[in-house]
Design an enzyme around this catalytic site. Structure first.
Site, PDB file in Angstrom:
ATOM      1  N   HIS A   1     -11.037  13.710   0.554  1.00 29.92           N
ATOM      2  CA  HIS A   1     -11.595  12.332   1.394  1.00 29.92           C
ATOM      3  C   HIS A   1     -11.264  11.668   2.341  1.00 29.92           C
ATOM      4  O   HIS A   1     -12.507  10.990   3.528  1.00 29.92           O
ATOM      5  CB  HIS A   1      -9.967  11.460   0.252  1.00 29.92           C
ATOM      6  CG  HIS A   1     -10.416  10.579   0.685  1.00 29.92           C
ATOM      7  ND1 HIS A   1     -11.395   9.339   0.210  1.00 29.92           N
ATOM      8  CD2 HIS A   1      -9.006   9.425   0.823  1.00 29.92           C
ATOM      9  CE1 HIS A   1     -10.835   7.658  -0.045  1.00 29.92           C
ATOM     10  NE2 HIS A   1      -9.720   7.953   0.843  1.00 29.92           N
TER      11      HIS A   1
ATOM     12  N   ARG B   1      -2.448  11.404   6.603  1.00 29.76           N
ATOM     13  CA  ARG B   1      -2.455   9.677   6.770  1.00 29.76           C
ATOM     14  C   ARG B   1      -2.651   9.050   5.268  1.00 29.76           C
ATOM     15  O   ARG B   1      -2.444   9.598   4.597  1.00 29.76           O
ATOM     16  CB  ARG B   1      -4.228   9.690   6.622  1.00 29.76           C
ATOM     17  CG  ARG B   1      -5.140   8.487   7.275  1.00 29.76           C
ATOM     18  CD  ARG B   1      -6.073   7.832   7.487  1.00 29.76           C
ATOM     19  NE  ARG B   1      -6.844   8.176   6.201  1.00 29.76           N
ATOM     20  CZ  ARG B   1      -6.596   7.297   4.869  1.00 29.76           C
ATOM     21  NH1 ARG B   1      -6.797   6.379   5.068  1.00 29.76           N
ATOM     22  NH2 ARG B   1      -7.868   7.562   4.062  1.00 29.76           N
TER      23      ARG B   1
ATOM     24  N   GLN C   1      -7.518  16.033   3.775  1.00 35.93           N
ATOM     25  CA  GLN C   1      -6.521  15.017   2.675  1.00 35.93           C
ATOM     26  C   GLN C   1      -7.571  14.446   0.851  1.00 35.93           C
ATOM     27  O   GLN C   1      -8.636  14.738   1.442  1.00 35.93           O
ATOM     28  CB  GLN C   1      -6.461  13.421   2.908  1.00 35.93           C
ATOM     29  CG  GLN C   1      -5.570  12.777   2.102  1.00 35.93           C
ATOM     30  CD  GLN C   1      -5.019  10.996   2.753  1.00 35.93           C
ATOM     31  OE1 GLN C   1      -5.762  10.668   2.939  1.00 35.93           O
ATOM     32  NE2 GLN C   1      -3.751  11.028   2.925  1.00 35.93           N
TER      33      GLN C   1
ATOM     34  N   GLU D   1      -7.252   4.234  -7.208  1.00 36.81           N
ATOM     35  CA  GLU D   1      -5.947   4.128  -7.174  1.00 36.81           C
ATOM     36  C   GLU D   1      -5.547   3.777  -8.823  1.00 36.81           C
ATOM     37  O   GLU D   1      -4.616   3.511  -9.811  1.00 36.81           O
ATOM     38  CB  GLU D   1      -4.532   4.035  -6.424  1.00 36.81           C
ATOM     39  CG  GLU D   1      -3.787   4.854  -6.730  1.00 36.81           C
ATOM     40  CD  GLU D   1      -3.259   5.665  -5.119  1.00 36.81           C
ATOM     41  OE1 GLU D   1      -3.492   5.939  -4.921  1.00 36.81           O
ATOM     42  OE2 GLU D   1      -1.574   5.523  -4.648  1.00 36.81           O
TER      43      GLU D   1
ATOM     44  N   PHE E   1       0.907  -1.047   0.129  1.00 42.54           N
ATOM     45  CA  PHE E   1       0.485   0.273   0.072  1.00 42.54           C
ATOM     46  C   PHE E   1       0.536   1.060  -0.061  1.00 42.54           C
ATOM     47  O   PHE E   1       2.472   1.422   0.064  1.00 42.54           O
ATOM     48  CB  PHE E   1      -1.406  -0.166   1.355  1.00 42.54           C
ATOM     49  CG  PHE E   1      -2.467   0.184   0.877  1.00 42.54           C
ATOM     50  CD1 PHE E   1      -2.935  -0.520  -0.203  1.00 42.54           C
ATOM     51  CD2 PHE E   1      -3.518   1.188   2.056  1.00 42.54           C
ATOM     52  CE1 PHE E   1      -4.738  -0.512  -0.671  1.00 42.54           C
ATOM     53  CE2 PHE E   1      -4.680   1.694   1.119  1.00 42.54           C
ATOM     54  CZ  PHE E   1      -5.021   0.572   0.187  1.00 42.54           C
TER      55      PHE E   1
ATOM     56  N   LEU F   1     -15.626   8.330  -5.353  1.00 35.48           N
ATOM     57  CA  LEU F   1     -13.875   8.329  -5.977  1.00 35.48           C
ATOM     58  C   LEU F   1     -13.215   7.159  -6.853  1.00 35.48           C
ATOM     59  O   LEU F   1     -13.850   5.894  -6.820  1.00 35.48           O
ATOM     60  CB  LEU F   1     -13.570   7.285  -5.269  1.00 35.48           C
ATOM     61  CG  LEU F   1     -11.667   7.748  -3.756  1.00 35.48           C
ATOM     62  CD1 LEU F   1     -11.522   9.465  -4.356  1.00 35.48           C
ATOM     63  CD2 LEU F   1     -11.298   6.902  -2.388  1.00 35.48           C
TER      64      LEU F   1
ATOM     65  N   ARG G   1       0.078  10.747  -4.724  1.00 34.90           N
ATOM     66  CA  ARG G   1      -1.454  11.625  -4.711  1.00 34.90           C
ATOM     67  C   ARG G   1      -1.961  12.685  -4.793  1.00 34.90           C
ATOM     68  O   ARG G   1      -1.675  12.950  -5.328  1.00 34.90           O
ATOM     69  CB  ARG G   1      -1.724  10.431  -2.780  1.00 34.90           C
ATOM     70  CG  ARG G   1      -2.788   9.733  -3.644  1.00 34.90           C
ATOM     71  CD  ARG G   1      -3.834   9.427  -2.240  1.00 34.90           C
ATOM     72  NE  ARG G   1      -4.449   8.026  -2.293  1.00 34.90           N
ATOM     73  CZ  ARG G   1      -4.692   7.213  -1.170  1.00 34.90           C
ATOM     74  NH1 ARG G   1      -5.414   8.103  -0.065  1.00 34.90           N
ATOM     75  NH2 ARG G   1      -5.349   6.337  -1.137  1.00 34.90           N
TER      76      ARG G   1
ATOM     77  N   HIS H   1      -7.828  14.000  -2.172  1.00 34.29           N
ATOM     78  CA  HIS H   1      -7.634  12.547  -3.550  1.00 34.29           C
ATOM     79  C   HIS H   1      -7.590  12.666  -4.895  1.00 34.29           C
ATOM     80  O   HIS H   1      -8.441  13.663  -5.410  1.00 34.29           O
ATOM     81  CB  HIS H   1      -8.941  10.963  -2.995  1.00 34.29           C
ATOM     82  CG  HIS H   1      -8.332  10.007  -3.956  1.00 34.29           C
ATOM     83  ND1 HIS H   1      -8.602   9.756  -5.330  1.00 34.29           N
ATOM     84  CD2 HIS H   1      -7.838   8.545  -3.199  1.00 34.29           C
ATOM     85  CE1 HIS H   1      -7.825   8.555  -4.812  1.00 34.29           C
ATOM     86  NE2 HIS H   1      -7.480   7.852  -4.823  1.00 34.29           N
TER      87      HIS H   1
END
Lengths: 566, 351
Positions: free
Chosen positions: A346, A381, A232, A247, A118, A244, A278, A234
């Site tokens: 996000h 995060r 944050q 990715e 990740f 969303l 990101r 995205h």
């Protein structure tokens, strides 16, 4: 009136874990979970990717230490290092516990929990259940709470934290099904109401109800909020809904194009192109749009994510969910047309200031999950740490509340407090009110996206802040047209808007004051991280409808400040 | 009756729009003596979902309209409702796609899900579903003692995960409950969603209360009451093969509870035996073999009289000869039995 030992506000992962752990700690306690929806609908279910824990199943040499370091580095050194350590040390145990009680995880060949790589992590340590990790964790926790006989008050909306000069009395809630205002006298209250990123509305990937109810209620009761300016973004949200596009679309080779047909990432990340980090990709898209190279529409400006060159076969086999999403929410089939996308809010790093067991400054009041700022995410995060946070700190808050509830002896919530709420709500129906909920909410979202968004400057933020203050004034004239008691969603939406307005003021204020760039907070007029002046948490307190701002030191540990490079 | 022509703020001028009427079920028990339908006429561009259209109506025309919606992205399960008579998630249904299904041109019919009590407009009471999850122990009651939690993992092969992979896709939206013919007839019926959940628990090796759960499942209103109409599976918004799960539960019930124990098992057994010996069903004896002589005399006699009066009595058993070609049928059954290694492993099932 009966007195509860613990009232948990919010039925997502953090709230349910808190309730479950509290019942395990002391089965005799009288515990209630109130949720404005049915708990199994909570936004925890939307987390697809997974949850980090250094189980060392996939990579045998993974360690808790490595997880701690990744978390602190990812936070741009704003995380409290003791909190990050708690998060990562508790992680393997809590994932095993979840597994022990029946959560379905995807498995490795040897039958242990599977893990995958990740973003921002040195090792593959993200445990998952296909692409529905949050959904299955939420289901399992809800089922276990039903098994243990937790008292659920579903479709109850929190109105107020009742206290007597800082001495907790309980909460006052609205029963959505009947319209009755109900007191919950309680020795302790755990806030677990999720994040506040929905204030960006159409520029947010969050559920409609992620309006920061717990934060706003706690804030108005005098409990400080922390680091609210960190939100944050995205890179790839759908234009119309902000939902969303994961990715994976870029991972499989999708291109980003501006309206001139230029693959613009070549200017910003010539090597990594669309697969840059990101925040960089988000900023690049935003730059294109701001400099007039985006497409324009009534649903906002956007760029294209083009998958057509990948071919129908690949799209159908490897990206079926993204295709479904585009067709459902944009009416666009990516096999035939490019997907209109724009960066989307996000996750909210800020929240109720709480210690490592969720305690706030008010005795008996706890906070956990995205609603709290413990702080483990600092300025940014990492993927896979949000599910982990709700589990670890939900559990810790539940345990602490169960151990400490008996210390409090709350005085009863009075009839006049209930009457005051009743009067307040009735006031929204008055005929001299004329503002419409939808218009203010729309303007708030647009104002935040335009002025308190990805790129921030003093001028923009000042405008953004003034607009929020102006919208708050207009809110006083908002009318609730539905005067009925039963399932009055018009009223609930208006109350949620009030919470978003109160919190957005702290977001704009924090962003305006923080004269540096750190993690998700990018100031064009202060492009570098300024550790000397700004390596500290921002604190926001409610003072008579104004904000009192102060700061709090970051708890350091063995990791020295370094530049954040990937 | 409302009708307006306000342009939707999200409409892109370049894109084509169509004038569409939403015929919406309305009921507020505080005010309305009975439900009625309201018409809202709005222009809708391509790409707008039914939920977004409802949001538009609520924000601009009728703020009192109530429905549930949370994630607005097809994962929370809040917004199931009947769109042109079929239960779907409003948030994942495109308005333009629905135009093909309209009974009246460009008129979309919006109603609450069936079989659950309506609280207001499209909002129904979901407590019935939660109560049933509790009644049928819709949770894993783990074998592991609580003081051992968190120390080590169970070792579970990926094959076991695949058994309940599809079942854990369920978002409890109640589409299957709305479409279920049995729930329509009997509100105490377990419902497909809860059957699916019990199946998911039954296939989990960590669980320790199968006996208790199975005892409840084989009782009245339980797993044997399903009539195999397959509608639950046909209308599942997550395409979960729910019927396969129900079959699996029935097989397990017979295996663990013995063939002679419950009415459902005996009923199934009678079917198999009749097909085996005659190639068709001996209907006249079916009630006796399923529920016993006393029950049949008490409950079926009036119906038997009515059938006789209308000349519709099934032929007596001694007149039922085996069908022509019974031998090849028996061979087929034997072959099936040998091959009967069904796994019910969800994804990509028989749908």
């Amino acid at each position: 009136m009966k007195t509860f030992d613990i009232v948990v506000v919010g039925g997502g992962g953090a709230g349910l874990y808190a309730a479950m752990e509290a019942m395990k700690t002391n089965p005799k306690l009288n515990i209630a979970v109130i949720s404005k929806i049915y708990p199994n609908r909570s936004h925890t279910s939307a987390a697809q990717g997974g949850v980090n824990a250094a189980l060392a199943n996939t990579a045998k040499d993974d360690t808790v230490e490595s997880h701690i370091f990744d978390t602190i580095k990812g936070s741009d050194y704003l995380a409290d290092q003791d909190a990050a350590e708690v998060l990562c040390r508790d992680a393997p145990g809590i994932i095993r516990e979840l597994e022990n009680i029946g959560t379905p995880f995807s498995r490795l060949d040897d039958g242990t929990i599977a893990q995958r790589p990740f973003g921002g992590a040195a090792q593959p340590r993200c445990c998952y259940c296909a692409d529905k990790t949050g959904h299955t964790i939420l289901q399992s926790l809800y089922e276990q709470c039903l098994r243990k006989g937790v008292n659920f008050y579903n479709e109850f909306y929190i109105l107020e934290l009742s206290h007597d000069n800082g001495r907790l009395k309980g909460i006052i809630a609205l029963d959505i099904k009947t319209g009755k205002i109900v007191p919950f006298n309680s020795r302790s209250v755990i806030f677990a109401t999720g994040g506040y990123a929905k204030m960006y509305w159409n520029r947010s990937s969050n559920a409609a109800g992620c309006t920061g109810d717990g934060q706003a209620v706690a804030y108005r009761a005098g409990i400080p909020l922390k680091d609210m300016e960190f939100v944050q973004f995205h890179p790839t949200g759908l234009r119309k809904s902000g939902l969303l596009v994961t990715e994976g679309a870029r991972g499989e080779g999708g291109y980003l194009f501006n309206k001139d047909g230029e693959r613009f990432m070549s200017k910003y990340a010539p090597n990594k192109m669309e697969l840059g980090p990101r925040d960089l990709v988000s900023r690049s898209i935003e730059t294109e749009i701001r400099e007039g190279r985006g497409y324009d529409s009534h649903a906002g400006k956007y760029v294209h994510l083009d998958l057509r060159h990948l071919g129908a076969d690949l799209i159908k086999t490897r990206l079926p969910q993204i295709r479904e999403l585009s067709m459902y929410f944009e009416g666009v089939d990516p096999i035939e047309e490019p997907i209109p996308i724009v960066p989307t809010a996000h996750y909210s790093m800020g929240g109720i200031d709480a210690d490592n067991d969720g305690r706030t400054i008010m005795k008996g009041v706890y906070a956990a999950g995205e609603c709290a700022c413990i702080s483990v995410h600092g300025a940014n995060r990492l993927g896979g740490n949000s599910l982990l946070e709700i589990l670890v700190f939900g559990k810790r808050a539940g345990h602490a509340a169960a151990m400490e509830a008996q210390e409090n002896d709350p005085s009863p919530i009075t009839e006049s407090e209930l009457q005051r709420q009743h009067k307040y709500i009735r006031g929204f129906h008055h005929h001299d009110k004329h503002e419409r909920y939808g218009i203010i909410r729309e303007e708030l979202g647009k104002n935040l996206a335009d002025n308190v968004g990805i790129f921030r400057t003093k001028a923009l933020l000042e405008t953004g802040y003034e607009n929020v203050v102006e919208l708050k004034k207009r809110f006083k004239k908002v009318r609730v047209f539905d005067t009925g008691d039963i399932y009055n969603t018009n009223l609930i939406q208006v109350l949620e808007l009030q919470n978003m307005l109160d919190l957005s003021q702290t977001v704009a204020m924090g962003a305006l004051l923080r004269e540096e760039s750190r993690g998700s907070h990018t100031r064009e007029d202060f492009p570098v991280r300024d550790d000397e002046n700004w390596h500290k948490h921002s604190m926001f307190e409610y003072c008579d409808d104004d904000i009192c701002v102060s700061s709090k030191a970051v708890t350091m540990g063995k990791y020295e400040l370094q530049e954040r490079k990937y | 009756m409302f009708s307006t022509k306000i342009m939707m703020p999200m409409v892109e001028v370049k894109e084509e729009t169509r004038d569409i009427t939403f015929k919406i079920f309305r009921y507020n028990p505080q005010i309305d003596a009975q439900p009625f339908f309201d018409d809202f006429n709005i222009p809708v561009e391509k790409g707008i979902t039914v939920l977004r259209a409802l949001n538009y109506i609520k924000e601009n025309i009728e703020p009192r309209l109530s429905y549930r919606a949370f994630c607005q992205a097809g994962i929370c399960g809040s917004c199931a409702m009947k769109i042109n008579g079929v239960t779907k998630l409003a948030c994942t249904t495109q308005v333009w796609d629905e135009l093909e299904n309209c009974a009246e041109e460009n008129v979309l019919l919006i109603e609450p899900v069936s079989n659950l009590h309506v609280l207001k407009d499209m909002v129904v009471d979901m407590d019935m579903v939660v109560d049933k999850i509790e009644k049928y122990f819709g949770w894993v009651s783990t074998k592991m003692p609580e003081n051992q939690f968190g120390k080590k993992e169970f070792n579970i092969p990926e094959e076991e995960f695949k058994l309940y992979d599809a079942a854990t896709d369920c978002i409890l939206c109640a589409s299957c409950i709305s479409e279920c013919t049995m729930t329509k007839a009997n509100k105490d019926y377990i419902t497909p969603a809860v059957l699916l959940k019990t199946y998911r628990m039954e296939s989990d090796s960590r669980d320790s209360i199968s006996d208790k759960r199975m005892d409840t499942l084989v009782e009245k209103n339980g797993v044997w009451d399903c009539t195999h109409c397959y509608r639950c599976m046909e209308y599942c918004v997550k395409h979960i093969p729910i019927m396969d799960s129900i079959h699996h539960l029935r097989e397990k019930a017979i295996e663990t509870r013995g063939k002679t124990d419950t009415a459902g098992a005996k009923h199934a057994d009678a079917f198999v035996k009749d097909i085996q010996s005659k190639g068709r069903l001996v209907e006249s004896l079916l009630p006796i073999r399923t529920n016993g002589l006393m029950w049949t005399v008490r409950n079926m006699l009036p119906m038997a009289f009515k059938l006789t009066k209308k000349g519709k009595t099934p032929p007596p058993p001694f007149l039922m000869k085996p069908i022509p070609g019974i031998k090849s049928l028996r061979d087929l059954l034997a072959d099936l039995k040998n091959r009967n290694q069904t796994t019910h492993n969800g994804k990509g099932g028989s749908k």
